[in-house]
Scaffold this motif. Structure first.
Motif, mmCIF file in Angstrom:
data_model
loop_
_atom_site.group_PDB
_atom_site.id
_atom_site.type_symbol
_atom_site.label_atom_id
_atom_site.label_comp_id
_atom_site.label_asym_id
_atom_site.label_seq_id
_atom_site.Cartn_x
_atom_site.Cartn_y
_atom_site.Cartn_z
ATOM 1 N N PRO A 160 -1.361 -1.480 15.765
ATOM 2 C CA PRO A 160 -0.731 -0.142 14.246
ATOM 3 C C PRO A 160 -1.728 1.313 13.856
ATOM 4 O O PRO A 160 -2.751 0.225 14.361
ATOM 5 C CB PRO A 160 -0.439 -1.664 13.235
ATOM 6 C CG PRO A 160 -1.501 -2.795 13.838
ATOM 7 C CD PRO A 160 -1.528 -1.964 14.792
ATOM 8 N N ALA A 161 -1.363 1.538 13.016
ATOM 9 C CA ALA A 161 -2.140 2.832 12.675
ATOM 10 C C ALA A 161 -2.068 3.216 11.533
ATOM 11 O O ALA A 161 -0.733 3.418 11.106
ATOM 12 C CB ALA A 161 -2.167 4.430 13.859
ATOM 13 N N LEU A 162 -2.800 3.312 10.111
ATOM 14 C CA LEU A 162 -3.431 3.562 9.388
ATOM 15 C C LEU A 162 -2.454 5.307 9.697
ATOM 16 O O LEU A 162 -4.045 5.733 9.956
ATOM 17 C CB LEU A 162 -4.832 3.375 8.971
ATOM 18 C CG LEU A 162 -5.118 3.204 7.348
ATOM 19 C CD1 LEU A 162 -3.211 2.453 6.560
ATOM 20 C CD2 LEU A 162 -5.964 3.045 6.888
ATOM 21 N N ALA A 163 -1.663 5.571 8.460
ATOM 22 C CA ALA A 163 -1.791 7.197 8.889
ATOM 23 C C ALA A 163 -1.185 7.948 7.345
ATOM 24 O O ALA A 163 -0.285 8.518 7.052
ATOM 25 C CB ALA A 163 -0.151 7.342 9.964
ATOM 26 N N GLU A 175 -13.876 -9.029 -0.569
ATOM 27 C CA GLU A 175 -14.103 -10.420 0.636
ATOM 28 C C GLU A 175 -13.365 -9.712 2.010
ATOM 29 O O GLU A 175 -13.428 -8.872 1.919
ATOM 30 C CB GLU A 175 -12.443 -10.921 0.082
ATOM 31 C CG GLU A 175 -13.223 -11.757 -0.869
ATOM 32 C CD GLU A 175 -11.870 -11.967 -1.915
ATOM 33 O OE1 GLU A 175 -11.263 -13.725 -1.691
ATOM 34 O OE2 GLU A 175 -10.882 -11.529 -2.419
ATOM 35 N N LYS A 176 -14.531 -11.309 2.738
ATOM 36 C CA LYS A 176 -13.595 -10.833 4.332
ATOM 37 C C LYS A 176 -11.804 -10.459 4.957
ATOM 38 O O LYS A 176 -11.915 -11.896 4.362
ATOM 39 C CB LYS A 176 -14.604 -11.495 5.423
ATOM 40 C CG LYS A 176 -15.199 -11.066 6.377
ATOM 41 C CD LYS A 176 -15.628 -12.007 7.122
ATOM 42 C CE LYS A 176 -15.622 -11.831 9.105
ATOM 43 N NZ LYS A 176 -16.574 -10.037 9.216
ATOM 44 N N PRO A 177 -11.483 -9.901 5.249
ATOM 45 C CA PRO A 177 -10.018 -9.228 5.180
ATOM 46 C C PRO A 177 -9.369 -11.199 6.279
ATOM 47 O O PRO A 177 -8.467 -11.349 5.666
ATOM 48 C CB PRO A 177 -9.337 -8.451 5.457
ATOM 49 C CG PRO A 177 -10.895 -7.171 5.645
ATOM 50 C CD PRO A 177 -11.802 -8.844 5.903
ATOM 51 N N THR A 178 -10.515 -11.173 7.171
ATOM 52 C CA THR A 178 -9.518 -12.152 7.799
ATOM 53 C C THR A 178 -9.371 -13.569 6.771
ATOM 54 O O THR A 178 -8.391 -14.521 7.106
ATOM 55 C CB THR A 178 -10.176 -12.832 9.146
ATOM 56 O OG1 THR A 178 -11.595 -12.214 9.231
ATOM 57 C CG2 THR A 178 -9.739 -11.442 10.312
ATOM 58 N N ILE A 179 -10.820 -13.746 6.366
ATOM 59 C CA ILE A 179 -10.691 -14.740 5.733
ATOM 60 C C ILE A 179 -9.635 -15.012 4.217
ATOM 61 O O ILE A 179 -8.946 -16.305 4.295
ATOM 62 C CB ILE A 179 -12.258 -15.625 5.395
ATOM 63 C CG1 ILE A 179 -13.644 -15.493 6.895
ATOM 64 C CG2 ILE A 179 -12.463 -16.519 4.043
ATOM 65 C CD1 ILE A 179 -14.886 -15.439 6.221
ATOM 66 N N ALA A 180 -9.992 -14.705 3.349
ATOM 67 C CA ALA A 180 -8.937 -13.831 2.298
ATOM 68 C C ALA A 180 -7.752 -14.414 2.610
ATOM 69 O O ALA A 180 -7.016 -14.868 1.586
ATOM 70 C CB ALA A 180 -9.109 -12.393 2.509
ATOM 71 N N ILE A 236 3.309 0.187 3.135
ATOM 72 C CA ILE A 236 2.486 1.290 2.967
ATOM 73 C C ILE A 236 1.556 1.077 2.198
ATOM 74 O O ILE A 236 1.571 0.299 0.615
ATOM 75 C CB ILE A 236 3.629 2.435 1.794
ATOM 76 C CG1 ILE A 236 5.274 2.534 2.355
ATOM 77 C CG2 ILE A 236 2.798 3.568 1.154
ATOM 78 C CD1 ILE A 236 5.085 3.257 2.540
ATOM 79 N N LYS A 237 -0.031 1.853 2.422
ATOM 80 C CA LYS A 237 -1.107 1.037 2.200
ATOM 81 C C LYS A 237 -1.349 2.384 0.411
ATOM 82 O O LYS A 237 -2.012 3.605 0.985
ATOM 83 C CB LYS A 237 -2.628 1.321 2.949
ATOM 84 C CG LYS A 237 -3.476 1.615 2.428
ATOM 85 C CD LYS A 237 -3.957 -0.072 2.007
ATOM 86 C CE LYS A 237 -5.604 0.392 1.430
ATOM 87 N NZ LYS A 237 -5.379 1.363 0.073
ATOM 88 N N ALA A 238 -1.239 2.462 -0.314
ATOM 89 C CA ALA A 238 -1.535 3.333 -1.498
ATOM 90 C C ALA A 238 -3.014 2.822 -1.991
ATOM 91 O O ALA A 238 -3.510 2.081 -1.293
ATOM 92 C CB ALA A 238 -0.903 2.682 -2.866
ATOM 93 N N HIS A 239 -3.223 4.192 -1.889
ATOM 94 C CA HIS A 239 -5.186 4.721 -2.592
ATOM 95 C C HIS A 239 -5.524 3.483 -3.263
ATOM 96 O O HIS A 239 -4.780 3.318 -4.345
ATOM 97 C CB HIS A 239 -4.865 5.975 -2.832
ATOM 98 C CG HIS A 239 -6.580 6.330 -2.800
ATOM 99 N ND1 HIS A 239 -7.701 5.814 -3.324
ATOM 100 C CD2 HIS A 239 -7.775 7.201 -1.862
ATOM 101 C CE1 HIS A 239 -8.799 6.768 -3.023
ATOM 102 N NE2 HIS A 239 -8.046 7.520 -2.423
ATOM 103 N N GLY A 240 -6.331 2.693 -3.112
ATOM 104 C CA GLY A 240 -6.914 2.002 -3.732
ATOM 105 C C GLY A 240 -7.208 2.675 -5.753
ATOM 106 O O GLY A 240 -6.379 1.795 -6.787
ATOM 107 N N VAL A 249 -5.126 -5.507 3.612
ATOM 108 C CA VAL A 249 -3.616 -5.135 3.954
ATOM 109 C C VAL A 249 -3.426 -5.179 5.306
ATOM 110 O O VAL A 249 -2.663 -5.668 5.850
ATOM 111 C CB VAL A 249 -3.187 -3.618 3.199
ATOM 112 C CG1 VAL A 249 -1.765 -2.610 3.854
ATOM 113 C CG2 VAL A 249 -2.915 -3.819 1.203
ATOM 114 N N LEU A 250 -4.339 -4.215 5.787
ATOM 115 C CA LEU A 250 -4.241 -4.143 7.670
ATOM 116 C C LEU A 250 -3.975 -5.971 8.029
ATOM 117 O O LEU A 250 -3.242 -6.130 9.436
ATOM 118 C CB LEU A 250 -5.451 -3.942 8.578
ATOM 119 C CG LEU A 250 -6.211 -1.760 8.079
ATOM 120 C CD1 LEU A 250 -6.585 -1.829 8.710
ATOM 121 C CD2 LEU A 250 -4.325 -1.391 8.294
#
Lengths: 341, 341
Positions: A125-128, A70-75, A294-298, A108-109
């Motif tokens: 923000p930065a994904l790190a 899905e397109k993130p902004t729309i979702a 915290i973004k965990a791996h998919g 998530v972002l």
């Protein structure tokens, strides 16, 4: 301490997420969890695990699921009743200290930026993620939150990355390097040259430019780049390691002698694979957001979720959000401009 | 066919260069060489090799040397009597068909652009090494000639890379991919999105975006990106492989069992290292220059020089310079503009 967990995000959701949460609850006593997602589904998964203190678990029913297609902004805007948006809303109401999701990175972002929002003064923000090397791991940022960057973003990435490594990972005075296609200060793209100048003006321990060859050398604690390059670096390492192991396997299977040797070397191969497995290090924090994300791996399994919970606990205990806010606020305005640009 | 060779460029110059040239002269009969550099030095090196047809070798005395520490633009302008500038001048007077240098990459790029000059219509030349994978090699461009790129440069890189792989490497209808931080057309940086549109308008067999994970998958014949990202990709692969082998070595030496296994696996390890060794593929052509320019690796040994000579012969025999000129001239002007930009 309250950690909110998107129970329906990730390839192995909800079973691996809930299994990881249960393991973590048994391992540490200093936190409780809020699980978002389909209530019945979560309850059924929880029942599979014995000895869990259910008093520390609450569920927020949010049956919709945001997928990676899905397109993130729309979702994020449309699926208000999704496990991810529900978790983000809990963060924005300050009802939890940290969020963990193994769901779509884009969602998530977008969710974090639109719902939880940035720390005042933070431009992007930065994904790190923490990346492994043969000696010591390093923080790579940005890994894809911002494909197009300005020098002042990279300056802030340097500060946020350094603050994170110092406070959450306990590295004293972390060394920070800037990805470039040459070592000298005068080398590189316009973005890299201007970022070099701006990072030089900060208090971080700036080690200068770092060429591609040195990224995995273990020399640096924090490696700063734009989100486009960072994303390519991260994924290239993943793909290249896979390709190399595949080639090695083919070669090892090509003769009886090497087949026998491979059996004897098996534990060494396993150790290297484990050393290079960045899911061991939990997830990637999204630095610059007003709260721990915290973004965990998919493809996170239960073990990866336990690591992510450990990381979330450290994140909250270190007070790193407040420390980033303070560092960002202390940059003099005149130090965010490159002369002649 | 005449090949001009910078005898004093590279870490192992002049001995490895001359040794490689002598081996190539014995191997193939269809070319002669012009060696540039210190005349006495070259003559002394040539004397070490027996059975070389000296009638096919001429020397142009140019005793100055350009090192990797020098600023390329200044070095090229000031050191008119250097082995590199002398070789470039020979190319610009059309006294040779192809040039090989293992000297400073920056100086080769600058010298080629300023002295030999671009093919009319080519906006920027691109450094295009052949990269190994477990299945088939691919051409990666640009690898550092242009840190800052525009979409129309990447469009030309796609055409030049495809023309090279088809004519010099004999790949029928090579598949071309664009490096991006997402697979979908709508994803990525502004540069990547606009480049996607422009490449779509060309005749190349465009396979769309390629994420970092897929770069070394062997799926594509040509991978296009800006010189900053390409340089990072190239050098990361080099550094990452080295780091992985170092870790594997450490682990293998940690027990008697795995030490024994390592002895049995030795030939498999060697094969993988050889497969991943891009010096096996000769040098990187600098595409878009009005004549063949092959940049050999700085650490080239005699074997790498032999590969570079093979590549130079193929380059000249294929008539790829003229074919690139024709392809570039055939792009309609309206297809080099992205709507809305």
């Amino acid at each position: 301490m309250k950690i909110v967990i998107d129970a329906y995000g990730g390839d192995n959701a909800p079973h691996a997420i809930i299994e990881g949460v249960c393991l973590a609850l048994k391992k540490w006593n200093d936190f409780s969890v809020i699980l978002t997602g389909d209530e019945t589904g979560i309850e059924n998964e929880l029942k599979k695990h014995e000895g869990v203190d259910t008093g520390r678990v609450s569920i927020v029913h949010a049956p919709e699921i945001i997928t990676c297609d899905e397109k993130p902004t729309i979702a994020i805007k449309k699926k208000k009743n999704s496990s991810l948006v529900a978790a983000m809303e809990i963060m924005s109401r300050h009802e939890a200290d940290c969020l963990i999701s193994a769901g779509s990175t884009g969602a998530v972002l977008t969710g974090a930026t639109l719902i939880v929002r940035r720390i005042p003064g933070v431009k992007r923000p930065a994904l790190a993620p923490i990346m492994p090397t043969g000696t010591k791991p390093f923080l790579l940022l940005d890994c894809g939150a911002n494909a197009d960057c300005k020098p002042e973003y990279l300056q802030q990435f340097a500060i946020m990355g350094s603050t994170y490594m110092q406070n959450v990972m306990g590295i004293y005075n972390p060394s920070v390097a800037l990805v470039n296609n040459g070592e000298e200060k005068s080398k590189g793209s316009e973005l890299a040259k201007a970022s070099y100048e701006l990072i030089s003006k900060t208090d971080v321990c700036f080690a200068g430019n770092c060429e591609g060859r040195e990224i995995f050398s273990g020399k640096y604690d924090v490696i700063v780049t734009d989100g486009f390059t960072g994303n390519v670096i991260l994924k290239e390492a993943e793909g290249f390691a896979m390709e190399l192991f595949k080639m090695l396997k083919n070669e090892l299977l090509s003769s009886f002698k090497s087949k026998l040797g491979a059996v004897l070397c098996k534990s060494a191969f396993k150790s290297v694979k484990k050393l290079m497995d960045y899911t061991e290090y939990g997830g990637a924090p999204l630095l610059g957001i007003n709260g721990g994300i915290i973004k965990a791996h998919g493809s996170s399994d239960a073990k990866a979720i336990v690591s992510a919970v450990l990381q979330a606990r450290r994140y909250v205990n270190s007070g790193v959000t407040e420390k980033i806010a303070k560092s960002i606020a202390s940059i003099p305005a005149e130090d965010t401009v490159v002369e002649g640009l």
